[in-house]
Design a protein around this motif. Structure first.
Motif, PDB file in Angstrom:
ATOM      1  N   LEU A  83       0.829  -1.208   0.000  1.00  0.00           N
ATOM      2  CA  LEU A  83       0.000   0.000   0.000  1.00  0.00           C
ATOM      3  C   LEU A  83       0.864   1.260   0.000  1.00  0.00           C
ATOM      4  N   PHE A  84       2.072   1.201   0.552  1.00  0.00           N
ATOM      5  CA  PHE A  84       2.962   2.365   0.537  1.00  0.00           C
ATOM      6  C   PHE A  84       3.479   2.633  -0.880  1.00  0.00           C
ATOM      7  N   ARG A  85       3.901   1.570  -1.566  1.00  0.00           N
ATOM      8  CA  ARG A  85       4.377   1.748  -2.944  1.00  0.00           C
ATOM      9  C   ARG A  85       3.272   2.319  -3.819  1.00  0.00           C
ATOM     10  N   ALA A  86       2.045   1.836  -3.620  1.00  0.00           N
ATOM     11  CA  ALA A  86       0.918   2.316  -4.416  1.00  0.00           C
ATOM     12  C   ALA A  86       0.630   3.789  -4.151  1.00  0.00           C
ATOM     13  N   MET A  87       0.696   4.192  -2.888  1.00  0.00           N
ATOM     14  CA  MET A  87       0.410   5.581  -2.539  1.00  0.00           C
ATOM     15  C   MET A  87       1.420   6.527  -3.173  1.00  0.00           C
ATOM     16  N   PHE A  88       2.688   6.172  -3.093  1.00  0.00           N
ATOM     17  CA  PHE A  88       3.717   7.065  -3.610  1.00  0.00           C
ATOM     18  C   PHE A  88       3.715   7.098  -5.138  1.00  0.00           C
ATOM     19  N   ARG A  89       3.446   5.934  -5.789  1.00  0.00           N
ATOM     20  CA  ARG A  89       3.339   5.923  -7.263  1.00  0.00           C
ATOM     21  C   ARG A  89       2.172   6.788  -7.713  1.00  0.00           C
ATOM     22  N   ALA A  90       1.041   6.690  -6.995  1.00  0.00           N
ATOM     23  CA  ALA A  90      -0.143   7.472  -7.356  1.00  0.00           C
ATOM     24  C   ALA A  90       0.140   8.965  -7.234  1.00  0.00           C
ATOM     25  N   TRP A  91       0.837   9.361  -6.173  1.00  0.00           N
ATOM     26  CA  TRP A  91       1.166  10.783  -6.006  1.00  0.00           C
ATOM     27  C   TRP A  91       2.036  11.266  -7.163  1.00  0.00           C
ATOM     28  N   ASP A  92       3.069  10.491  -7.500  1.00  0.00           N
ATOM     29  CA  ASP A  92       3.956  10.888  -8.600  1.00  0.00           C
ATOM     30  C   ASP A  92       3.187  11.029  -9.903  1.00  0.00           C
ATOM     31  N   LEU A  93       2.279  10.072 -10.145  1.00  0.00           N
ATOM     32  CA  LEU A  93       1.501  10.104 -11.384  1.00  0.00           C
ATOM     33  C   LEU A  93       0.626  11.345 -11.438  1.00  0.00           C
ATOM     34  N   VAL A  94      -0.104  11.613 -10.368  1.00  0.00           N
ATOM     35  CA  VAL A  94      -1.036  12.744 -10.341  1.00  0.00           C
ATOM     36  C   VAL A  94      -0.291  14.065 -10.445  1.00  0.00           C
TER      37      VAL A  94
END
Length: 323
Positions: free
Chosen positions: A91-102
């Motif tokens: 869930l941490f990897r997903a959160m940080f990837r999502a932030w970078d994408l957005v």
């Protein structure tokens, strides 16, 4: 040495106070260790917090060449937790990837671990096991409580806590969590380096907490704090960012990535945490297919600080925890 500390805080309504924990090898271990990073996701709504912590560590064996059979992890929280759960690190990897994408898109457009009856000034509350963790909550009061806390930690394989790190929380009657980190099932010792499984701690709190002031002796590091709210947070008065030399960037209508969204639904389903309000994203009309159903589309604010606890920004000089 300067470290990079990444903190993801999913904060549902309200605002946050900052906190941190520290690792200790067994007192008789002849090697050294380093906490390389600490990450967190925080859900908070109407007096209830779900704090998910993950730590990366590295251990250098001493002359014996042996690895420690366990680590100690000390975490201060404002009230006695009522639930502990091991969570998945994905869930941490997903959160940080999502932030970078957005943001790229935005830019383009009671008894345990010891049975000593002479623990003056402290109260050992009921211990709990959650996955690889054995957790002993401890209540301490005043100067006597500080002495008793350090005595108990030393006698049970934890490192002692500097007085100036502890008294801020003891004077506010926070609870100390002495967490024994056990090796993975089937192993006799911890690996030389790795990441601890995320630990979720559920407790009542009038505001979001992540006790960074506890890190006054942890060296210099950078902080990235991801805050998810139902409304854009306001940084005024006690929350003024320039007091702590932090900056902020807010993105509206942020879609929580799958693992983080799944964890949120799990937290709500457990019944202690009130559901986050749902709404339609700004600019989406009801007649549009994606606009027919209200969903969780919060604000996400990334709060950043560099050289935290360095000569120009020592945590010891802060009048209170960052909130």
């Amino acid at each position: 040495m300067k470290r990079f500390q990444t903190v993801g805080a999913a904060v549902f309504a309200g605002w946050c106070g900052v906190a941190m924990a520290c690792l200790h090898p067994p007192a008789d271990y002849d090697g050294s260790h380093e906490q390389e990073s600490q990450e967190a996701i925080v859900f908070w709504n109407e007096g209830r917090e779900e704090l998910i912590l993950k730590v990366a560590y590295a251990i250098t064996p001493g002359a014996s060449g042996a690895m420690p059979a366990s680590l100690g992890w000390v975490i201060p929280v404002p009230t006695v937790p009522d639930a502990y759960t091991e969570e998945d690190a994905g869930l941490f990897r997903a959160m940080f990837r999502a932030w970078d994408l957005v943001t790229r898109e935005v830019v383009r457009g009671r008894r345990a671990l010891g049975d000593d009856e002479q623990n003056f000034g402290i109260e050992l509350l009921e211990s709990v096991t959650a996955g690889a963790y054995t957790i002993q909550p401890i209540r301490s009061r005043g100067d006597v409580g500080f002495v008793g806390l350090n005595r108990w930690l030393a006698e049970n394989g934890f490192g002692e806590i500097p007085r100036e790190n502890a008294m801020y929380y003891i004077s506010r009657e926070w609870i100390w969590l002495a967490v024994k980190v056990n090796p993975p099932e089937g192993e006799e010792a911890l690996a030389a380096e790795g990441e601890l499984r995320p630990l979720r701690i559920s407790f009542a709190s009038s505001r979001i907490v992540y006790p960074l002031k506890f890190s006054a002796h942890q060296g210099t590091f950078d902080v990235n704090l991801y805050v998810v709210t139902s409304a854009e947070p306001q940084f005024r008065g006690e929350n003024a960012l320039d007091t702590y030399r932090f900056t902020a960037h807010t993105v509206r209508d942020f879609a929580l990535p799958g693992p983080v969204s799944d964890l949120y639904e799990k937290v709500v389903g457990e019944g202690r945490f009130d559901a986050f309000p749902r709404r339609r994203p700004q600019g989406v009309q009801e007649e549009q297919p994606q606009g027919r159903e209200a969903r969780v589309v919060p604000f996400v604010t990334k709060i950043s600080g560099t050289d935290v606890n360095g000569p120009s920004n020592p945590i010891a000089s802060w009048p209170r925890a960052f909130t």
